[in-house]
Design a protein around this motif. Structure first.
Motif, short mmCIF file in Angstrom:
data_model
loop_
_atom_site.label_atom_id
_atom_site.label_comp_id
_atom_site.label_asym_id
_atom_site.label_seq_id
_atom_site.Cartn_x
_atom_site.Cartn_y
_atom_site.Cartn_z
N LEU A 19 0.64 -1.41 0.26
CA LEU A 19 0.17 0.08 -0.27
C LEU A 19 0.89 1.26 -0.20
N GLU A 20 1.85 1.34 0.36
CA GLU A 20 3.18 2.64 0.97
C GLU A 20 3.21 2.58 -0.73
N GLN A 21 3.22 1.73 -1.60
CA GLN A 21 4.51 1.76 -2.52
C GLN A 21 3.05 2.66 -3.70
N LYS A 22 2.06 1.60 -3.85
CA LYS A 22 0.76 2.24 -4.28
C LYS A 22 0.88 3.73 -4.41
N ALA A 23 1.10 3.87 -2.75
CA ALA A 23 0.48 5.76 -2.69
C ALA A 23 1.32 6.23 -2.69
N ALA A 24 2.86 5.80 -3.30
CA ALA A 24 3.56 6.78 -3.63
C ALA A 24 3.92 7.13 -5.54
N ALA A 25 2.91 6.43 -5.72
CA ALA A 25 3.00 6.43 -7.00
C ALA A 25 1.41 6.67 -7.25
N ASN A 26 0.87 7.22 -7.06
CA ASN A 26 -0.23 7.64 -6.86
C ASN A 26 -0.62 9.20 -6.89
#
Length: 143
Positions: free
Chosen positions: A65-72
């Motif tokens: 989720l942190e990875q997805k949030a950084a890319a969002n």
């Protein structure tokens, strides 16, 4: 495919239909009453049904989720908001969709009429279900 299955799929859990059913049967603690004083937790009796199968692998929910949030491009707070969590996973976050998920996870009826209370219960329930079934979830999200 149930709503919880979509969450599992987006996070990379190895969960077929029978595993999802077992995961859904994992108990989630009831929401505390707003006016009741805090009490010591009481262990619930073990269910009589067969235990849930062990997950095939541990899924680091927080890292994903942190990875997805950084890319969002949107600033989504998945750690406290079920709406943001669902948006981050590219899953319908409408009130109707959240009510469907709450029903699937066994949300108490008295919370279903208050979207804020339902959302808080729902976020915690999703995190607890993920953790109970092989997800690595930060401890502060499970309280």
């Amino acid at each position: 495919m149930g709503f919880f299955s979509k969450i599992l799929d987006k996070l990379g859990f190895d969960a077929g239909a029978s595993k999802v059913e077992a995961m859904l049967k994992t108990p989630v603690p009831p929401a505390p009453a707003a006016s009741a004083p805090a009490a010591a937790p009481v262990a619930a009796p073990a269910p009589v049904s067969a235990p849930a199968p062990a997950p095939a692998k541990t899924v680091d929910v927080s890292a994903i989720l942190e990875q997805k949030a950084a890319a969002n491009p949107q600033k989504l707070n998945w750690r406290t908001s079920i709406v943001d969590l669902l948006k981050l996973l590219d899953i319908d976050s409408s009130l109707q969709a959240r009510k469907e998920l709450a029903t699937e996870l066994g949300c108490p009826a008295e919370l279903m009429g208050d979207s804020a209370k339902m959302n808080m219960w729902l976020h915690k329930a999703v995190m607890q279900k993920l953790a109970a079934n092989g997800g690595k979830v930060p401890a502060e999200l499970l309280d």
